[in-house]
Write an enzyme that holds these catalytic residues in place. Structure first.
Site, PDB file in Angstrom:
ATOM      1  N   CYS A 144     -56.330  22.500  32.174  1.00 34.36           N
ATOM      2  CA  CYS A 144     -57.405  23.476  31.938  1.00 34.36           C
ATOM      3  C   CYS A 144     -58.760  22.905  32.346  1.00 34.36           C
ATOM      4  O   CYS A 144     -59.184  21.852  31.845  1.00 34.36           O
ATOM      5  CB  CYS A 144     -57.407  23.881  30.466  1.00 34.36           C
ATOM      6  SG  CYS A 144     -58.830  24.871  29.978  1.00 34.36           S
ATOM      7  N   CYS A 184     -61.270  22.767  29.466  1.00 32.18           N
ATOM      8  CA  CYS A 184     -60.958  21.650  28.567  1.00 32.18           C
ATOM      9  C   CYS A 184     -61.530  20.344  29.109  1.00 32.18           C
ATOM     10  O   CYS A 184     -62.071  19.525  28.354  1.00 32.18           O
ATOM     11  CB  CYS A 184     -59.447  21.529  28.390  1.00 32.18           C
ATOM     12  SG  CYS A 184     -58.647  22.997  27.711  1.00 32.18           S
TER      13      CYS A 184
END
Length: 422
Positions: free
Chosen positions: A19, A22
């Site tokens: 991600c 993230c």
């Protein structure tokens, strides 16, 4: 962690290794851990790969990445604020502390009031209203602080019609909750947790969607100090302050820096400075039909919206949804080509090339097949003609037989015609 987590308070980042958001949060999250440790907070900071421990992530209702949760006993609180160190630390300290914080003295009240722009306070003893207040606090502690005090702790300018009472202090004044006028306590607190005038961005608009209020925004350029930009911002501020009692239940006021976000929201190019009123619940918006010169013009515009005479644009109907799909697709293509032309050519050129080759192959295959069928049919017809006509000897015998059947006069006439032909 699953067996021992209830012994401590945990602030956990549920992430996925692939991600991008993230990865962007990772350095901020490290700063959060350092800050919480340095300030001696009882909150433990950690992160968990939700793809490796999917069962635990599912148990906590993780549906996207990154998801930040504060785990306190049997409760799990979602963080929905900006992903900055200060905002996350403030959230952790607020939720990890007492649900209702007591204010034992007037000095403490003044200190807390200076620190918080919006302050909710319960005044009084035990009552059904206090039970409801505690219930609402357990739900909305993720957004704001909740306090309790006795009447003698409040400033002298505060006058309460009755006790117990719930009061919100903001915008330099205070407002008392009235069950008959304001409805449900939870809805009232959710509406009043914002200041009357805000610097609005995309995240704030998303949060305001839960209040059910219309949002009146001056779309300006903060770096532009021209008279027009300053004037529109002042008009919105004046209406928010001077007409608060008239419009606070239905309107939220503020300004937005730049028109990029608002253009994508309205699927239109707004020339700044301008004023727009948004209905975040159904994606409708209102534009003034004439130039807003002063506060009176703005008040008239708001009243026209409330009584239904102002024309609403946008919405969430079928045509608007189709328009949104087309607009988002166009915006995505443009943004890809602007950021990386080569990547855009590859992403969009490769599929088009494959489709073109497939179409060419299909068309070519059909054409060749038609020619082959034509040649095959022609060959079959030729073979059929040869078969029907027979060999040369058969044809000669057939002619001799025909001659035998002809009369003598006809034969002489035929011989003369053949001589002439020769």
């Amino acid at each position: 962690f699953k067996e021992n987590r209830k012994d401590d308070i945990w602030l956990v980042d549920f992430y996925a290794p692939w991600c991008g958001h993230c990865k962007k949060l990772e350095p901020v999250w490290n700063e959060v851990g350092i800050e919480m440790r340095n300030m001696g907070s009882p909150v433990k900071v950690g992160k968990m790969d939700a793809t490796s421990f999917s069962s635990i992530a599912s148990e906590f209702g993780v549906r996207g990445y990154p998801t930040i949760k504060l785990l306190k006993g049997d409760l799990a609180y979602n963080y929905r604020g900006p992903r900055t160190k200060d905002d996350i630390v403030e959230f952790a300290n607020r939720v990890a502390g007492p649900l209702i914080r007591p204010l034992p003295s007037q000095h403490m009240f003044e200190h807390v009031q200076k620190r918080h722009r919006v302050l909710f306070v319960y005044i009084g003893g035990e009552s059904p209203l206090k039970e409801k207040y505690i219930e609402v606090a357990s739900e909305l502690i993720v957004y704001t602080y909740f306090f309790s005090a006795t009447e003698d702790v409040l400033p002298e300018y505060v006058t309460l019609p009755e006790l117990p009472a719930v009061v919100v202090f903001k915008d330099g004044t205070y407002f008392v909750y009235d069950e008959y006028e304001d409805g449900d306590l939870s809805s009232w607190i959710n509406r009043e947790r914002f200041q009357g005038y805000l610097h609005v961005d995309g995240f704030t608009l998303y949060e305001l969607g839960d209040t059910g209020k219309l949002v009146a925004i001056a779309v300006i350029d903060d770096k532009n100090s021209s008279v027009e930009h300053t004037r529109l911002k002042s008009i919105i501020q004046d209406v928010a302050r001077d007409y608060r009692d008239h419009f606070h239940r239905d309107f939220q006021f503020g300004h937005m820096d730049g028109n990029d976000y608002i253009n994508s929201l309205l699927m239109d190019d707004l020339t700044i400075p301008t004023i727009v009123v948004l209905n975040t619940s159904n994606q409708q918006y209102f534009l003034p039909d004439r130039h807003i010169e002063n506060t009176e013009d703005m008040v008239e515009f708001i009243n026209n919206i409330l009584d239904g005479t102002a024309e609403a644009q946008g919405g969430d109907g079928l045509l608007q949804r189709i328009k949104r799909i087309i607009y988002d697709a166009k915006s995505t293509v443009v943004s890809v080509f602007k950021s990386s032309p080569l990547l855009g050519c590859f992403l969009f050129g490769l599929p088009l090339g494959v489709i073109s080759i497939m179409c060419y192959g299909i068309c070519t295959a059909d054409t060749d097949g038609g020619v082959d069928e034509h040649e095959t049919a022609k060959k079959e017809n030729g073979d059929r003609e040869l078969t029907d006509e027979g060999s040369e000897e058969d044809q000669e015998e057939e002619r001799n037989g025909k001659y035998t059947e002809l009369s003598d006069g006809e034969l002489k006439q035929k011989d003369v015609m053949e001589k002439k032909k020769d």
